[in-house]
Design an enzyme around this catalytic site. Structure first.
Site, mmCIF file in Angstrom:
data_model
loop_
_atom_site.group_PDB
_atom_site.id
_atom_site.type_symbol
_atom_site.label_atom_id
_atom_site.label_comp_id
_atom_site.label_asym_id
_atom_site.label_seq_id
_atom_site.Cartn_x
_atom_site.Cartn_y
_atom_site.Cartn_z
ATOM 1 N N ASP A 108 -14.680 7.501 10.198
ATOM 2 C CA ASP A 108 -14.454 6.303 9.403
ATOM 3 C C ASP A 108 -15.688 5.410 9.548
ATOM 4 O O ASP A 108 -16.035 5.001 10.657
ATOM 5 C CB ASP A 108 -13.215 5.577 9.950
ATOM 6 C CG ASP A 108 -12.470 4.822 8.876
ATOM 7 O OD1 ASP A 108 -13.136 4.196 8.049
ATOM 8 O OD2 ASP A 108 -11.225 4.866 8.887
ATOM 9 N N ASP B 150 -14.877 2.641 4.619
ATOM 10 C CA ASP B 150 -13.975 1.500 4.613
ATOM 11 C C ASP B 150 -14.376 0.459 3.554
ATOM 12 O O ASP B 150 -15.562 0.132 3.435
ATOM 13 C CB ASP B 150 -14.037 0.866 6.011
ATOM 14 C CG ASP B 150 -12.966 -0.165 6.243
ATOM 15 O OD1 ASP B 150 -11.792 0.202 6.213
ATOM 16 O OD2 ASP B 150 -13.321 -1.344 6.457
ATOM 17 N N GLU C 135 -13.004 4.025 0.278
ATOM 18 C CA GLU C 135 -11.793 3.226 0.072
ATOM 19 C C GLU C 135 -12.136 2.121 -0.925
ATOM 20 O O GLU C 135 -13.014 1.306 -0.670
ATOM 21 C CB GLU C 135 -11.327 2.600 1.386
ATOM 22 C CG GLU C 135 -10.032 1.815 1.210
ATOM 23 C CD GLU C 135 -9.776 0.781 2.309
ATOM 24 O OE1 GLU C 135 -8.619 0.408 2.514
ATOM 25 O OE2 GLU C 135 -10.749 0.328 2.947
HETATM 26 C C1 GLC Z 1 -9.628 -1.291 5.389
HETATM 27 C C2 GLC Z 1 -8.922 -0.618 6.524
HETATM 28 C C3 GLC Z 1 -8.077 -1.631 7.227
HETATM 29 C C4 GLC Z 1 -8.985 -2.715 7.751
HETATM 30 C C5 GLC Z 1 -9.858 -3.306 6.646
HETATM 31 C C6 GLC Z 1 -10.993 -4.107 7.213
HETATM 32 O O1 GLC Z 1 -8.762 -1.736 4.412
HETATM 33 O O2 GLC Z 1 -8.201 0.484 6.070
HETATM 34 O O3 GLC Z 1 -7.305 -1.069 8.252
HETATM 35 O O4 GLC Z 1 -8.217 -3.735 8.325
HETATM 36 O O5 GLC Z 1 -10.447 -2.312 5.855
HETATM 37 O O6 GLC Z 1 -11.943 -3.277 7.820
#
Ligand code: GLC
Ligand code: CA
Length: 542
Positions: free
Chosen positions: A102, A203, A245
């Site tokens: 990640d 992320d 993401e």
């Molecule tokens: C993403 C992650 C989450 C985290 C956020 C900030 O959405 O999946 O868990 O809190 O990013 O890094």
């Protein structure tokens, strides 16, 4: 294995997400760790998955459970050492599993060396690694809010400046406009690639090109320019799976993100289907508009066909458990967990399974807010209590949508703490572990686990899963989700009853007498009425 010579490996792969702190503890401190994951590799191989995405294991003060990184090139002692990580990569390989890391590139921890330097003065070489605005204490540069509550600006008196943070105060945003920041990031990624990782999950990657002065967080004007440079300088030098993401992804920009020429990523996580059962904010619940959901998923299948690639998921560490959310975690827990898996795994794309999903793990209802750990839930609780909400309503929101639903320990067996730890777990175990656990599931031939195992196998056996064209059937039906996948040689019918009531169904002519590949009730796929949460797939060679 389907013939995939011209296709990248990840199109035929199934990924399993591990939330390390909740997966398996090995030393009794109550926190899952890398040696614990190594111990469970045979379990993952038995399930049949091809890759594991690990939520962050890098050094971090754990303000947001590792999504606040203070050293990208070291492992947090809580999870183990760099040697443990190297060993995990090597051991996983023996089990035919690749490790996906990640990457949190939008922000660092405020304890990262760069930020500590940046705070020392406006002339410090690291100052411009972050996003600063001059100002006066108490007068924010603008009214932007942070995702975890409060303003997106934090005052630093020594500098007379605010820094920008889209998440918590301890997660200052990196300044991607600065080429030095980008170079440091690329070098760090290349370093991990040399260690043999199989890919990266990126992320909140659509938020890196923010322009706070214009109120822009995601999809900033320079986003795809940055991503193409990132990909060119790093990922394209290897044979990786990369998944961004992107809460701001839509079917249009997803074609850029997942362009088949590999200029950006393999695919993105998009969330259109995950925000339908809410009002403005995720905490304000709304019924799932089922017909809209079907049409939306169908749109993604059709729009990206041949010009992009979908990720398929219903769960992750930020989302509630799908069986509790869209299924029935009581009477029809098993049937509905299998139904949801059938609906998803028949589609085109790369499926992601979140730890415990393959056991039909459910949401949790802890009695007290003190039992909760997630910064987002805790901040929301404080804000809403202060704003005069009723406590029981606030707790209902957390029960339905809180991130800790997904973060309770993995349920391995019926022994103390579900076999997760010998010590005291960092967050409570879901009390239903005595019934729902991996050991019990593995013993039961009819379990959710074996159903997932079979779905994974089927995807590899029948090429139509890989390349078949998607067509939605009965788009207006309020109970049934049915579609076909068709290629030159074969046709697949996927049909599920999304409800706890009988549904009337009539088998399409061309699938009469077709072979049943999988079914969550005994016997062949039915020609008439579907029972509660009934689901099946039929296959016909042309
Ligand atoms: C993403 C992650 C989450 C985290 C956020 C900030 O959405 O999946 O868990 O809190 O990013 O890094
Ligand atoms: Ca541990």
């Amino acid at each position: 294995m389907a013939e995939t010579k011209t296709q990248p490996w990840w199109k035929n792969a199934v990924v399993y997400q591990i939330y390390p702190r909740s997966f398996q503890d090995s030393n009794g401190d109550g926190i899952g760790d890398i040696p614990g994951i190594i111990r469970r590799l045979p379990y993952l191989e038995e399930l049949g998955i091809d890759a594991v995405w690990l939520s962050p294991v890098c050094r971090s003060p754990q303000d947001d459970n590792g999504y606040d990184i203070s050293d990208y090139q070291d492992i947090d002692p809580m999870f183990g050492t760099l040697e443990d990580m190297e060993q995990l990569i090597a051991e996983a390989k023996k089990h035919h599993i690749r490790i996906i890391m990640d990457l949190v590139l939008n922000h660092t921890s405020d304890e990262h060396r760069w930020f500590l330097e940046a705070k020392k003065g406006k002339n410090n070489p690291y100052h411009d690694y972050y996003v600063w605005r001059d100002g006066e204490e108490g007068t924010y540069p603008n009214d932007m809010k942070a995702t975890f509550g409060g303003p997106a600006w934090e005052w630093v008196p020594e500098l007379g400046q605010y820094y920008f943070h889209q998440f918590s105060v301890k997660q200052p945003d990196l300044n991607w406009e600065n080429p030095k920041v980008r170079r440091e990031i690329y070098d760090m990624i290349l370093w991990w690639m040399k260690k043999g990782v199989g890919g990266f999950r990126l992320d909140v990657i659509d938020q890196i090109a923010k322009e706070p002065d214009r109120g822009i967080t995601n999809n900033g004007p320079r986003l795809h320019e940055f991503l193409r440079e990132l990909s060119r300088e790093t990922f394209q030098k290897g044979d990786l799976i990369t998944v961004g993401e992107a809460w701001g992804a839509n079917a249009e920009n997803a074609k850029l993100y997942s362009a088949p020429d590999g200029s950006e990523f393999s695919m993105v996580f998009q969330f259109e289907h995950m925000v339908m059962d809410q009002k403005e904010e995720k905490w304000d619940l709304a019924p799932l508009p089922f017909v809209k959901l079907k049409k939306d998923l169908a749109k993604w299948q059709t729009e990206l066909y041949g010009v992009g690639w979908n990720s398929l998921f219903l769960n992750n560490h930020d989302l509630p458990r799908i069986v509790s959310r869209w299924g029935d975690d009581g009477k029809y827990r098993k049937e509905s967990a299998k139904m949801l898996a059938t609906m998803l795994h028949g589609m085109q794309g790369t499926p992601y399974i979140y730890q415990g999903e393959e056991l039909g793990m459910t949401n949790v209802r802890f009695p007290d807010i003190a039992d909760y750990r997630d910064i987002e839930s805790l901040n929301m609780y404080k804000e809403r209590m202060a704003a005069g909400y009723k406590e029981e309503d606030v707790m209902e929101s957390i029960y339905a949508k809180g991130r800790d639903n997904a973060r309770t320990p993995m349920q391995w067996d019926a022994s103390k703490n579900a076999g997760f730890t010998e010590g005291t777990p960092w967050i409570g175990v879901n009390p239903n572990y005595t019934e729902i656990n991996a050991e019990a599931e593995k013993k039961d031939p009819d379990s959710v686990f074996h159903y997932y195992q079979k779905l994974i196998r089927l995807r590899k056996e029948y090429p139509v899963f890989l390349d078949g064209k998607f067509e939605l059937l009965l788009p207006e039906d309020g109970q049934i989700f049915a579609y076909t996948r068709t290629d030159e040689d074969a046709a697949l019918l996927v049909c599920v009853n999304f409800t706890g009531e009988d549904a009337s169904w009539s088998m399409p002519e061309e699938f009469r007498g077709a072979r049943t590949l999988i079914h969550n009730y005994p016997g062949e796929g039915p020609e008439g009425t579907l029972r509660p949460y009934e689901a099946f797939m039929l296959y016909k060679k042309k």
